[in-house]
Design a protein around this motif. Structure first.
Motif, PDB file in Angstrom:
ATOM      1  N   ALA A 143       7.335 -12.829   6.195  1.00 51.71           N
ATOM      2  CA  ALA A 143       6.919 -11.436   5.998  1.00 51.71           C
ATOM      3  C   ALA A 143       5.396 -11.396   6.018  1.00 51.71           C
ATOM      4  CB  ALA A 143       7.457 -10.896   4.688  1.00 51.71           C
ATOM      5  N   VAL A 144       4.834 -10.958   7.122  1.00 55.14           N
ATOM      6  CA  VAL A 144       3.389 -10.883   7.249  1.00 55.14           C
ATOM      7  C   VAL A 144       2.852  -9.722   6.428  1.00 55.14           C
ATOM      8  CG1 VAL A 144       1.500 -10.527   8.892  1.00 55.14           C
ATOM      9  CG2 VAL A 144       3.466 -11.939   9.540  1.00 55.14           C
ATOM     10  N   LYS A 145       3.553  -8.598   6.462  1.00 56.36           N
ATOM     11  CA  LYS A 145       3.220  -7.450   5.617  1.00 56.36           C
ATOM     12  C   LYS A 145       4.532  -6.846   5.162  1.00 56.36           C
ATOM     13  CE  LYS A 145       0.800  -3.084   5.249  1.00 56.36           C
ATOM     14  NZ  LYS A 145      -0.068  -2.095   5.898  1.00 56.36           N
ATOM     15  N   ASN A 146       4.635  -6.614   3.870  1.00 52.27           N
ATOM     16  CA  ASN A 146       5.856  -6.055   3.300  1.00 52.27           C
ATOM     17  C   ASN A 146       5.437  -5.144   2.154  1.00 52.27           C
ATOM     18  OD1 ASN A 146       8.421  -5.481   2.474  1.00 52.27           O
ATOM     19  ND2 ASN A 146       8.871  -7.511   1.684  1.00 52.27           N
ATOM     20  N   THR A 147       5.479  -3.853   2.391  1.00 50.33           N
ATOM     21  CA  THR A 147       5.055  -2.912   1.367  1.00 50.33           C
ATOM     22  C   THR A 147       6.020  -1.742   1.294  1.00 50.33           C
ATOM     23  OG1 THR A 147       3.223  -1.541   0.564  1.00 50.33           O
ATOM     24  CG2 THR A 147       3.530  -1.636   2.945  1.00 50.33           C
ATOM     25  N   THR A 148       6.088  -1.132   0.159  1.00 50.13           N
ATOM     26  CA  THR A 148       6.843   0.105   0.002  1.00 50.13           C
ATOM     27  C   THR A 148       5.886   1.277  -0.234  1.00 50.13           C
ATOM     28  OG1 THR A 148       7.059  -0.217  -2.378  1.00 50.13           O
ATOM     29  CG2 THR A 148       8.830  -1.092  -0.986  1.00 50.13           C
ATOM     30  N   SER A 149       4.600   0.996  -0.291  1.00 51.62           N
ATOM     31  CA  SER A 149       3.604   2.018  -0.591  1.00 51.62           C
ATOM     32  C   SER A 149       3.267   2.852   0.644  1.00 51.62           C
ATOM     33  CB  SER A 149       2.312   1.375  -1.104  1.00 51.62           C
ATOM     34  OG  SER A 149       2.548   0.713  -2.316  1.00 51.62           O
ATOM     35  N   LEU A 150       3.378   4.159   0.492  1.00 50.47           N
ATOM     36  CA  LEU A 150       2.947   5.068   1.552  1.00 50.47           C
ATOM     37  C   LEU A 150       1.443   5.303   1.411  1.00 50.47           C
ATOM     38  CD1 LEU A 150       5.843   7.687   1.390  1.00 50.47           C
ATOM     39  CD2 LEU A 150       5.517   5.883   3.078  1.00 50.47           C
ATOM     40  N   PRO A 151       0.705   5.354   2.510  1.00 48.14           N
ATOM     41  CA  PRO A 151      -0.754   5.506   2.449  1.00 48.14           C
ATOM     42  C   PRO A 151      -1.170   6.965   2.222  1.00 48.14           C
ATOM     43  CG  PRO A 151      -0.070   5.311   4.723  1.00 48.14           C
ATOM     44  CD  PRO A 151       1.173   5.137   3.882  1.00 48.14           C
ATOM     45  N   VAL A 152      -0.804   7.523   1.091  1.00 51.66           N
ATOM     46  CA  VAL A 152      -1.008   8.947   0.823  1.00 51.66           C
ATOM     47  C   VAL A 152      -2.490   9.317   0.784  1.00 51.66           C
ATOM     48  CG1 VAL A 152      -0.499  10.837  -0.771  1.00 51.66           C
ATOM     49  CG2 VAL A 152       1.163   9.009  -0.444  1.00 51.66           C
TER      50      VAL A 152
END
Length: 164
Positions: A143-152
């Motif tokens: 997993a190079v990038k794994n996020t659940t955060s939306l860039p609000v």
């Protein structure tokens, strides 16, 4: 509901650490504790905040293998789509299911303990759903990038810059 810059910063704080106290959030967004609380209540009521949860490390809890399954349905059997959606929604191994435009009808994110567990899931569950024509599976290595955060907040800054 329209989200303003303060709402966006509050959401970014909570996406980074949902256990952050109201006082800490208020300090970071230069607002009062009560104002942050009111904003959070409104965003929950409006459905912007869907739920509060924690994120687990798959391998550390015994679920080390992530598979992306591309599913093609039989073109002549489009009536089976609701059944497919209902079935995969009930499989605990399926973390995400998305409908797609193009050659593939669905992409599933599946988390299992090992390759053998995926093989069992594939043969005994996924491939047995009516209307499934083809399944192509890819195992994620890293997993190079794994996020659940939306860039609000990032999105808000771009919208503001574009309106200038």
């Amino acid at each position: 509901m329209t989200i303003d810059e303060t709402d966006a910063r509050i959401l970014d704080c909570l996406q980074e650490d949902a256990s952050m106290s109201l006082n800490d959030i208020a300090d970071l967004v230069a607002s009062s504790r009560s104002a942050v609380w009111r904003r959070l209540q409104k965003m929950e009521t409006d459905g912007i905040i869907k739920k509060h949860t924690i994120l687990l490390d798959g391998p550390k809890v015994g679920l080390a293998v992530m598979v992306f399954a591309h599913v093609k349905m039989q073109a002549q059997n489009r009536d089976s789509l609701p059944e497919f959606i209902e079935k995969v929604s009930g499989f605990p191994e399926v973390m995400e299911c998305h409908t797609l435009m193009g050659d593939i009808d669905f992409i599933l994110k599946v988390q299992v303990k090992d390759v053998q567990a995926y093989e069992e899931f594939f043969w005994n569950h996924l491939s047995k759903i009516d209307g499934v024509r083809e399944i192509s599976s890819s195992i994620a290595l890293t997993a190079v990038k794994n996020t659940t955060s939306l860039p609000v907040a990032h999105h808000m800054r771009r919208v503001q810059a574009a309106s200038l």
